[in-house]
Design a protein around this motif. Structure first.
Motif, short mmCIF file in Angstrom:
data_model
loop_
_atom_site.label_atom_id
_atom_site.label_comp_id
_atom_site.label_asym_id
_atom_site.label_seq_id
_atom_site.Cartn_x
_atom_site.Cartn_y
_atom_site.Cartn_z
N ILE A 1 -39.24 -23.18 1.38
CA ILE A 1 -39.06 -24.19 0.34
C ILE A 1 -39.51 -23.67 -1.01
N GLY A 2 -40.26 -22.56 -1.01
CA GLY A 2 -40.81 -21.98 -2.23
C GLY A 2 -42.32 -21.89 -2.14
N HIS A 3 -42.91 -20.91 -2.87
CA HIS A 3 -44.35 -20.66 -2.86
C HIS A 3 -44.82 -20.47 -1.41
N ALA A 4 -45.73 -21.32 -0.90
CA ALA A 4 -46.18 -21.20 0.48
C ALA A 4 -45.63 -22.31 1.36
N SER A 5 -44.61 -23.02 0.92
CA SER A 5 -44.05 -24.16 1.65
C SER A 5 -42.91 -23.72 2.56
N PHE A 6 -43.04 -24.08 3.84
CA PHE A 6 -42.00 -23.77 4.82
C PHE A 6 -41.79 -24.97 5.73
N LEU A 7 -40.55 -25.11 6.20
CA LEU A 7 -40.25 -26.02 7.31
C LEU A 7 -40.02 -25.16 8.54
N ILE A 8 -40.86 -25.37 9.56
CA ILE A 8 -40.74 -24.63 10.81
C ILE A 8 -40.08 -25.52 11.85
N GLU A 9 -39.15 -24.97 12.60
CA GLU A 9 -38.58 -25.67 13.75
C GLU A 9 -38.62 -24.75 14.96
N THR A 10 -39.20 -25.23 16.05
CA THR A 10 -39.31 -24.42 17.24
C THR A 10 -37.97 -24.32 17.96
N THR A 11 -37.90 -23.41 18.89
CA THR A 11 -36.70 -23.24 19.71
C THR A 11 -36.37 -24.55 20.42
N ARG A 12 -35.14 -24.96 20.34
CA ARG A 12 -34.71 -26.21 20.97
C ARG A 12 -34.76 -26.08 22.48
N ALA A 13 -35.49 -27.02 23.13
CA ALA A 13 -35.57 -27.03 24.59
C ALA A 13 -34.26 -27.51 25.19
N GLU A 14 -34.01 -27.11 26.41
CA GLU A 14 -32.79 -27.53 27.09
C GLU A 14 -32.73 -29.04 27.20
N GLY A 15 -31.64 -29.62 26.73
CA GLY A 15 -31.45 -31.06 26.78
C GLY A 15 -31.95 -31.80 25.55
N ALA A 16 -32.68 -31.12 24.69
CA ALA A 16 -33.20 -31.76 23.47
C ALA A 16 -32.22 -31.56 22.32
N ALA A 17 -32.23 -32.52 21.39
CA ALA A 17 -31.33 -32.45 20.24
C ALA A 17 -31.84 -31.48 19.18
N ARG A 18 -33.15 -31.24 19.20
CA ARG A 18 -33.75 -30.36 18.18
C ARG A 18 -35.07 -29.83 18.71
N GLY A 19 -35.69 -28.94 17.92
CA GLY A 19 -37.02 -28.47 18.25
C GLY A 19 -38.08 -29.26 17.51
#
Length: 397
Positions: free
Chosen positions: A102-120
């Motif tokens: 996002i800039g500077h030290a800002s991040f959006l982290i998303e983990t690996t999507r598990a089987e059957g899940a819509a997102r991480g």
């Protein structure tokens, strides 16, 4: 007029403490505590030193310097900004641990999507959207590179990790907006003493939303229907305080994000950290230092590495005689990359805000150039083992 209920629905995101894992150097009481219980904190290593107030003031208000270069007026020479893509992965080839800058030290982290899940699981690191970072938004560094999206354009988030309480890492307006758009269903993870800062901001964060941790403490963050992720508070070499009377009153930290299991990916976020104090502005790294470097990163690598991805600071490091104890140079962060046993490291903490202390000493285009040069000098493959990304770009491992 109907009376608004103060009762909040049960949160969908929960946290459960993990059993701490400590390095052999750990002591009782912890060496970074001052007082029992601690009222202030310290960096317990010879690698940290801070100049006296006279030196700080003289350096801070010195208005000219032979290396001064203004922020370029053309965006072509600055960090590029792209519109982020938060679309959930639909194929195994695009699924993985993701970090969107996002800039500077800002991040959006998303983990690996598990089987059957819509997102991480989604975790924001040191989120800052404000144009100016400082008391009441009236003083302090001004953003010279815009965020890649608005807060309203973000996907749902499960937790926010705060590395420390400095204004360019803990921004009240950003946290207020994030918490409101999540209707209060958001977990905040921070170091000891930062909880009182968060609750005192007046932005609607409730006591039960915040989990304070000491170095080496961890929690499992879980959301029904999505999955879980382990988040561990680890050391950094820095300091804290949003005013002169609050210096060192709360704890600063780095973060480990661990998907768990033999196949789970691991991420290290260094936050804001130094590596080794040097005494001269011509000394750029620990190789020039009279003292050994901070040992915490080797310990982090031993306990939680190797990491699939590390997010390491490479900017706001000059003048070295003043800032080296708390801000890593690109050369220092190459050493951190090796210490934590990272397979791939991305530079951050540059290209967005110009530090008040470094404004007269450090061209804003210098950090990525030195980062690349330092990586190649150590025989690391640029773009594969070490690199940079655009603001708004998502790195997947």
């Amino acid at each position: 007029m109907p009376i608004k209920s103060s009762v909040h629905p049960a949160p969908q995101t929960t946290t459960t403490p993990l059993s701490p894992r400590h390095p052999d150097s750990s002591t009782t009481p912890p060496s970074h505590h001052i007082g029992a219980p601690p009222t202030t904190f310290k960096n317990p290593w010879p690698s940290f030193s801070t100049p006296g107030l006279h030196t700080l003031m003289k350096t801070r208000f010195k208005t000219t310097h032979q290396n001064y270069v203004p922020v370029p007026s053309s965006r072509a020479t600055l960090v590029q900004v792209r519109v982020p893509d938060f679309t959930p992965s639909t194929s195994s080839t695009s699924n993985g641990l993701k970090a969107t800058w996002i800039g500077h030290a800002s991040f959006l982290i998303e983990t690996t999507r598990a089987e059957g899940a819509a997102r991480g699981m989604r975790i924001m690191l040191d989120p800052v959207w404000s144009e100016r970072v400082g008391p009441y938004g009236l003083v302090g560094p001004v953003r010279f590179t815009p965020p890649p999206c608005t807060i309203d354009e973000l996907p749902d988030i499960d937790a926010v990790c705060i590395s420390h309480d400095h204004y360019d890492h803990l921004d009240s307006e950003t946290l207020k907006k994030l918490n409101a758009r999540q209707n209060g269903d958001l977990r905040f993870l921070c170091g000891l003493g930062v909880k009182s800062v968060l609750l005192g901001l007046g932005v609607g964060i409730r006591d039960e939303q915040v989990t304070e941790m000491d170095w080496w403490d961890g929690v499992r963050v879980a959301r029904e229907g999505v999955g879980s992720v382990d988040v561990v508070c680890t050391p950094a070499q820095h300091q804290s305080g949003r005013s002169p009377w609050s210096f060192f009153k709360s704890l600063w930290c780095s973060w480990v994000v661990n998907e768990g299991g033999d196949e789970g990916k691991r991420l290290f976020f260094a936050g804001d950290t130094g590596y080794c104090h040097v005494t001269s502005d011509t000394q750029h790294s620990h190789h020039d230092a009279p003292h050994p470097p901070c040992p915490a990163f080797t310990e982090i690598g031993q306990l939680y590495g190797p990491f699939d991805l590390a997010l390491l600071p490479i900017g706001c490091y000059s003048p070295r005689s003043v800032l080296s104890g708390q801000h890593s140079s690109p050369e220092d962060s190459i050493a951190i990359h090796k210490n934590v046993r990272s397979k791939k490291s991305i530079g951050m903490h540059y290209g967005t805000f110009r530090g008040a202390m470094s404004a007269n000493y450090e061209p804003v285009t210098e950090p990525p150039e030195r980062w690349k040069k330092a990586a190649e000098a150590e025989g690391l493959e640029w773009g594969t083992e070490v690199g940079v990304c655009d603001i708004g770009e998502t790195v997947v491992v």
